[in-house]
Design a protein around this motif. Sequence first.
Motif, short mmCIF file in Angstrom:
data_model
loop_
_atom_site.label_atom_id
_atom_site.label_comp_id
_atom_site.label_asym_id
_atom_site.label_seq_id
_atom_site.Cartn_x
_atom_site.Cartn_y
_atom_site.Cartn_z
N THR A 104 0.83 -1.20 0.00
CA THR A 104 0.00 0.00 0.00
C THR A 104 0.86 1.25 0.00
O THR A 104 0.61 2.21 -0.74
CB THR A 104 -0.93 0.01 1.22
OG1 THR A 104 -1.71 -1.20 1.22
CG2 THR A 104 -1.88 1.19 1.18
N GLU A 105 1.91 1.26 0.84
CA GLU A 105 2.84 2.39 0.87
C GLU A 105 3.53 2.56 -0.47
O GLU A 105 3.75 3.68 -0.94
CB GLU A 105 3.89 2.19 1.97
CG GLU A 105 3.37 2.33 3.38
CD GLU A 105 4.50 2.20 4.39
OE1 GLU A 105 5.63 2.66 4.10
OE2 GLU A 105 4.26 1.64 5.47
N PHE A 106 3.88 1.45 -1.09
CA PHE A 106 4.56 1.49 -2.39
C PHE A 106 3.70 2.18 -3.44
O PHE A 106 4.18 3.04 -4.20
CB PHE A 106 4.91 0.06 -2.82
CG PHE A 106 5.54 -0.04 -4.18
CD1 PHE A 106 6.88 0.23 -4.36
CD2 PHE A 106 4.78 -0.42 -5.28
CE1 PHE A 106 7.47 0.14 -5.62
CE2 PHE A 106 5.35 -0.52 -6.54
CZ PHE A 106 6.70 -0.24 -6.70
N LEU A 107 2.43 1.82 -3.49
CA LEU A 107 1.53 2.44 -4.47
C LEU A 107 1.36 3.93 -4.19
O LEU A 107 1.25 4.74 -5.11
CB LEU A 107 0.16 1.74 -4.43
CG LEU A 107 0.14 0.31 -4.99
CD1 LEU A 107 -1.23 -0.32 -4.78
CD2 LEU A 107 0.50 0.30 -6.47
N LEU A 116 5.55 -3.86 -8.53
CA LEU A 116 6.34 -4.55 -7.50
C LEU A 116 6.13 -6.05 -7.61
O LEU A 116 5.01 -6.52 -7.74
CB LEU A 116 5.91 -4.06 -6.11
CG LEU A 116 6.54 -4.73 -4.90
CD1 LEU A 116 8.01 -4.37 -4.81
CD2 LEU A 116 5.83 -4.30 -3.63
N SER A 117 7.24 -6.80 -7.59
CA SER A 117 7.14 -8.26 -7.58
C SER A 117 8.25 -8.80 -6.67
O SER A 117 9.28 -8.18 -6.49
CB SER A 117 7.29 -8.84 -8.99
OG SER A 117 8.55 -8.49 -9.53
N SER A 118 7.99 -9.97 -6.10
CA SER A 118 8.99 -10.57 -5.20
C SER A 118 8.91 -12.09 -5.30
O SER A 118 7.87 -12.66 -5.63
CB SER A 118 8.76 -10.12 -3.76
OG SER A 118 7.51 -10.57 -3.29
N VAL A 119 10.04 -12.73 -4.99
CA VAL A 119 10.13 -14.19 -5.02
C VAL A 119 11.10 -14.62 -3.93
O VAL A 119 12.01 -13.87 -3.56
CB VAL A 119 10.59 -14.69 -6.41
CG1 VAL A 119 12.02 -14.27 -6.70
CG2 VAL A 119 10.43 -16.20 -6.53
#
Length: 256
Positions: A104-107, A116-119
């Motif tokens: 939410t902060e990122f947006l 944003l993506s993560s693995v």
Amino acid sequence: TDTTDAFRVCGRGEMHLSILIENLRREGYEFQVGAPKALLKEIDGKTCEPMERMIADVPADAVGAIMEKMGSRKGELVSMNPKGADRMRLEFIIPARGLFGYRTEFLTDTKGEGVLSSVFYNYQPYKGDIQKRTTGSLVAFETGEAVGYGLFNAQERGPLFIGPGTQVYEGMIIGENPRGEDMAVNVCKKKQLTNMRASGSDDALRLIPPRQMSIEAALEFISDDELLEITPKSIRMRKRILSNTERLKKVKGGKK
């Protein structure tokens, strides 16, 4: 767990857990969910935690805000490459618990333009405490029905999650407090009616539309002393200790 009415559920991130919660909700179950936690492992005598490889594609003017937030969440910058004229691709290695509540902060920081993506990356030694949330909660002061007058006064404290006509109870979370501490507000307070009228006092109250909280967003929002309440008809957030008086006593006792 040690009791038959509580279960510890493991999943892959907030979205994985929210799908399970939504399925249970549609089947008619009512239950409460605590804040998610990362699964720690003991490796070679050291406590280790899962690390994520996070890639963010953001506008160039948002890079500073992203770097600042990643630093406070123990993220380590691996690479930074330009993408076109005005975008940057940032790659971080960050603890999985550092990503809780960050989307939410990122947006907000990227004005909705970031991707944003993560693995999962690997397990590394525990990185220390991470402050999950810098904001507090607006908590309902009493049980009743939220009215426009009470909400109008409460929205000056911070963004709200409910609208007029919503049934609330003492200890229910109805909004977010930017000041970083919990605050009890009375959203059931009605305007005192008298036979005297002043110019401008009866103007229509302008209410800001409430923020709609999905299951995934609510899981990101709640702190360790809060619960997500799931019923077939409603999604609500609440404090573990509903009584405002008892909660205040515990906070003061903890500070001592």
